[in-house]
Design a protein around this motif. Structure first.
Motif, PDB file in Angstrom:
ATOM      1  N   TYR A  18       0.821  -1.220   0.000  1.00  0.00           N
ATOM      2  CA  TYR A  18       0.000   0.000   0.000  1.00  0.00           C
ATOM      3  C   TYR A  18       0.852   1.266   0.000  1.00  0.00           C
ATOM      4  O   TYR A  18       0.315   2.377   0.004  1.00  0.00           O
ATOM      5  CB  TYR A  18      -0.888   0.026   1.263  1.00  0.00           C
ATOM      6  CG  TYR A  18      -0.068  -0.072   2.541  1.00  0.00           C
ATOM      7  CD1 TYR A  18       0.376   1.060   3.194  1.00  0.00           C
ATOM      8  CD2 TYR A  18       0.295  -1.316   3.044  1.00  0.00           C
ATOM      9  CE1 TYR A  18       1.156   0.968   4.329  1.00  0.00           C
ATOM     10  CE2 TYR A  18       1.079  -1.417   4.188  1.00  0.00           C
ATOM     11  CZ  TYR A  18       1.506  -0.277   4.816  1.00  0.00           C
ATOM     12  OH  TYR A  18       2.296  -0.375   5.928  1.00  0.00           O
ATOM     13  N   CYS A  19       2.178   1.101  -0.019  1.00  0.00           N
ATOM     14  CA  CYS A  19       3.045   2.243   0.305  1.00  0.00           C
ATOM     15  C   CYS A  19       3.338   3.157  -0.874  1.00  0.00           C
ATOM     16  O   CYS A  19       3.810   2.707  -1.919  1.00  0.00           O
ATOM     17  CB  CYS A  19       4.369   1.715   0.853  1.00  0.00           C
ATOM     18  SG  CYS A  19       5.490   3.043   1.245  1.00  0.00           S
ATOM     19  N   ASP A  20       3.103   4.447  -0.677  1.00  0.00           N
ATOM     20  CA  ASP A  20       3.484   5.410  -1.721  1.00  0.00           C
ATOM     21  C   ASP A  20       4.513   6.417  -1.201  1.00  0.00           C
ATOM     22  O   ASP A  20       4.708   7.469  -1.781  1.00  0.00           O
ATOM     23  CB  ASP A  20       2.253   6.121  -2.288  1.00  0.00           C
ATOM     24  CG  ASP A  20       1.710   7.173  -1.348  1.00  0.00           C
ATOM     25  OD1 ASP A  20       1.863   7.013  -0.127  1.00  0.00           O
ATOM     26  OD2 ASP A  20       1.138   8.173  -1.828  1.00  0.00           O
ATOM     27  N   GLY A  58      12.322   9.638  10.117  1.00  0.00           N
ATOM     28  CA  GLY A  58      11.265   8.784   9.572  1.00  0.00           C
ATOM     29  C   GLY A  58      11.701   8.159   8.264  1.00  0.00           C
ATOM     30  O   GLY A  58      12.850   8.266   7.838  1.00  0.00           O
ATOM     31  N   GLY A  59      10.756   7.518   7.605  1.00  0.00           N
ATOM     32  CA  GLY A  59      11.162   6.865   6.366  1.00  0.00           C
ATOM     33  C   GLY A  59       9.987   6.427   5.526  1.00  0.00           C
ATOM     34  O   GLY A  59       8.888   6.952   5.666  1.00  0.00           O
ATOM     35  N   GLY A  60      10.260   5.400   4.713  1.00  0.00           N
ATOM     36  CA  GLY A  60      11.299   4.392   4.801  1.00  0.00           C
ATOM     37  C   GLY A  60      11.318   3.725   6.179  1.00  0.00           C
ATOM     38  O   GLY A  60      10.378   3.805   6.943  1.00  0.00           O
ATOM     39  N   ALA A  91      10.625   2.892  13.591  1.00  0.00           N
ATOM     40  CA  ALA A  91      11.249   1.561  13.548  1.00  0.00           C
ATOM     41  C   ALA A  91      10.224   0.546  13.064  1.00  0.00           C
ATOM     42  O   ALA A  91       9.019   0.737  13.248  1.00  0.00           O
ATOM     43  CB  ALA A  91      11.723   1.182  14.942  1.00  0.00           C
ATOM     44  N   ASN A  92      10.725  -0.521  12.462  1.00  0.00           N
ATOM     45  CA  ASN A  92       9.849  -1.647  12.153  1.00  0.00           C
ATOM     46  C   ASN A  92      10.178  -2.781  13.123  1.00  0.00           C
ATOM     47  O   ASN A  92      11.339  -2.938  13.525  1.00  0.00           O
ATOM     48  CB  ASN A  92      10.039  -2.087  10.701  1.00  0.00           C
ATOM     49  CG  ASN A  92       9.140  -1.289   9.770  1.00  0.00           C
ATOM     50  OD1 ASN A  92       8.285  -0.521  10.225  1.00  0.00           O
ATOM     51  ND2 ASN A  92       9.332  -1.461   8.482  1.00  0.00           N
ATOM     52  N   PRO A  93       9.186  -3.573  13.498  1.00  0.00           N
ATOM     53  CA  PRO A  93       9.412  -4.586  14.541  1.00  0.00           C
ATOM     54  C   PRO A  93      10.558  -5.548  14.219  1.00  0.00           C
ATOM     55  O   PRO A  93      11.347  -5.889  15.101  1.00  0.00           O
ATOM     56  CB  PRO A  93       8.076  -5.345  14.587  1.00  0.00           C
ATOM     57  CG  PRO A  93       7.069  -4.378  14.072  1.00  0.00           C
ATOM     58  CD  PRO A  93       7.779  -3.532  13.060  1.00  0.00           C
ATOM     59  N   GLY A 128       1.591  -6.838   2.892  1.00  0.00           N
ATOM     60  CA  GLY A 128       2.962  -6.972   2.396  1.00  0.00           C
ATOM     61  C   GLY A 128       3.994  -6.627   3.454  1.00  0.00           C
ATOM     62  O   GLY A 128       5.134  -6.292   3.125  1.00  0.00           O
ATOM     63  N   ARG A 129       3.610  -6.696   4.723  1.00  0.00           N
ATOM     64  CA  ARG A 129       4.547  -6.348   5.799  1.00  0.00           C
ATOM     65  C   ARG A 129       5.558  -7.479   5.993  1.00  0.00           C
ATOM     66  O   ARG A 129       5.313  -8.625   5.624  1.00  0.00           O
ATOM     67  CB  ARG A 129       3.794  -6.096   7.115  1.00  0.00           C
ATOM     68  CG  ARG A 129       2.821  -4.951   7.062  1.00  0.00           C
ATOM     69  CD  ARG A 129       3.481  -3.611   6.936  1.00  0.00           C
ATOM     70  NE  ARG A 129       4.385  -3.313   8.021  1.00  0.00           N
ATOM     71  CZ  ARG A 129       4.980  -2.130   8.185  1.00  0.00           C
ATOM     72  NH1 ARG A 129       4.746  -1.146   7.343  1.00  0.00           N
ATOM     73  NH2 ARG A 129       5.807  -1.930   9.184  1.00  0.00           N
ATOM     74  N   ASN A 130       6.661  -7.101   6.632  1.00  0.00           N
ATOM     75  CA  ASN A 130       7.773  -8.037   6.784  1.00  0.00           C
ATOM     76  C   ASN A 130       7.803  -8.643   8.181  1.00  0.00           C
ATOM     77  O   ASN A 130       8.825  -9.164   8.594  1.00  0.00           O
ATOM     78  CB  ASN A 130       9.077  -7.238   6.539  1.00  0.00           C
ATOM     79  CG  ASN A 130      10.197  -8.111   6.070  1.00  0.00           C
ATOM     80  OD1 ASN A 130       9.971  -9.229   5.634  1.00  0.00           O
ATOM     81  ND2 ASN A 130      11.421  -7.609   6.189  1.00  0.00           N
TER      82      ASN A 130
HETATM   83  S1  SF4 Z   1       8.073  -0.191   5.689  1.00  0.00           S
HETATM   84 FE1  SF4 Z   1       8.780   0.892   3.861  1.00  0.00          FE
HETATM   85  S2  SF4 Z   1       7.514   0.097   2.226  1.00  0.00           S
HETATM   86 FE2  SF4 Z   1       6.497  -0.426   4.140  1.00  0.00          FE
HETATM   87  S3  SF4 Z   1       5.086   1.286   4.556  1.00  0.00           S
HETATM   88 FE3  SF4 Z   1       6.973   1.766   5.616  1.00  0.00          FE
HETATM   89  S4  SF4 Z   1       8.075   3.008   4.130  1.00  0.00           S
HETATM   90 FE4  SF4 Z   1       6.524   1.936   2.992  1.00  0.00          FE
END
Ligand code: SF4
Length: 362
Positions: A18-20, A58-60, A91-93, A128-130
């Motif tokens: 879903y990411c733009d 932030g990001g990314g 951060a991502n988990p 689509g998460r990791n």
């Molecule tokens: S992890 Fe990366 S691809 Fe996924 S929503 Fe965040 S910025 Fe977009």
């Protein structure tokens, strides 16, 4: 004086459906070159030493950076801007490791914003998460063990097929993790995303608004008050950095695609990481005309639960809001709350905010 800085780190371990946002798949471009160019840009902004109140990386996915480069960036910021009041890192988990947390603590990060999105593994796969829900529990455990207790969790609602019971599960999961702050965003299907290409359709506005009201009610009972359309916090934990945006305050920004606001200029850096790293940064510059300045002030401030103080409008534009906008206010009188001090949208009318703004600005 400008006292906020946004920094964009575009690398991601995987691209969500879903990411733009402006992002780059990790491993497809040199992180070293990027951090070098980023530090050069921050230097070029000539920000006075130790003058920042907030920094937001932030990001990314900032935590997708290698440990060495993550350290290089944080130690540079720590040297230049010693201990801002609020220093947030997204951060991502799956990439919030022990090492990353210890670097954050060493260099003054005092707030983390974690991309959770859902408590349901099937939905996370669809998005689509990791990561899976168990990675979220592990990441939050790591933050709590290290006493980094000021953290936000991001969630997405309105995912096709999501039932009321799924929303309740997400909210309960969120509360169980004891965050100080929660963001719930509705899923938008944006051009250029996997969802758009696969013709996935967003939920109807009516369903979205019902879900939103359900979330708002559940969170309010647990002490998380809505202070902005999508943002909820325990008392005293509202994001200082983001409040500056919504108060239409100025801020520096650095990194590919980052947007800053200074004087009456909004600038947006190039979206090309190749050009950015070569030092070719064709910025999009928007000069804000006085009429647009008023529009932006209203558009941003009316996202806030508290709306805006009439004295703030007066000191910014040197005119009385209630008399200058008398005719327009008459058109929206049923949707807003006005007293002698402030102007705000009624909480149950937030979903028609765009229409209210249009009427106000005609
Ligand atoms: S992890 Fe990366 S691809 Fe996924 S929503 Fe965040 S910025 Fe977009």
């Amino acid at each position: 004086m400008i006292s906020s800085l946004y920094i964009h780190i575009p690398f991601c371990d995987r691209i969500c459906n879903y990411c733009d946002f402006c992002k780059v798949l990790k491993g497809t471009f040199s992180e070293e070159l990027y951090i070098k160019a980023l530090i050069k840009e921050i230097d070029s902004l000539n920000i006075k030493k130790n003058s920042l109140k907030t920094i937001y990386i932030g990001g990314g996915t900032p935590t997708a950076l290698s440990d060495n480069l993550f350290k290089e960036l944080l130690s540079y910021l720590n040297k230049r801007f010693y201990h801002p009041k609020e220093f947030t890192v997204e951060a991502n988990p799956e990439s919030l490791t022990k090492k990353k947390v210890s670097l954050m603590l060493r260099y003054g990060v005092n707030r983390v914003s974690l991309g959770v999105q859902s408590s349901n593994d099937e939905r996370l796969r669809f998005l689509g998460r990791n990561h899976q829900a168990k990675d979220v529990i592990k990441a939050v455990g790591l933050l709590r063990k290290n006493m980094l207790l000021n953290y936000n969790l991001d969630f997405i609602y309105g995912v096709p097929g999501m039932q009321k019971s799924d929303v309740v599960k997400d909210v309960n999961f969120a509360i169980m993790l004891k965050p100080t702050h929660l963001s719930f965003y509705s899923l938008q299907i944006e051009d250029g995303t996997v969802f758009k290409n696969n013709k996935i359709e967003a939920e109807s506005d009516l369903k979205m608004s019902e879900t939103y009201n359900l979330i708002r009610g559940l969170l309010s009972k647990r002490g998380y008050h809505r202070y902005e359309v999508s943002n909820f916090a325990l008392k005293g934990y509202e994001s200082i950095h983001n409040l500056n945006y919504w108060h239409d305050g100025m801020y520096y920004a650095a990194g590919v695609s980052a947007s800053g606001y200074m004087g009456n200029i909004r600038y947006t850096n190039t979206r090309s990481i190749y050009n950015y790293c070569k030092g070719i940064n064709h910025q999009i510059i928007n000069k804000i005309e006085p009429k647009d300045e008023e529009f932006e002030f209203l558009m941003l401030n009316l996202r806030l639960q508290k709306g805006f103080k009439l004295t703030d409008f007066y000191s910014r534009f040197n005119k009385n809001f209630l008399t200058s906008y008398k005719d327009q206010i008459a058109k929206v009188k049923d949707d807003v709350l006005i007293d002698s001090k402030s102007f705000k949208i009624k909480p149950n009318k937030i979903y028609i905010m765009d229409a209210i703004l249009l009427d106000l600005l005609k």
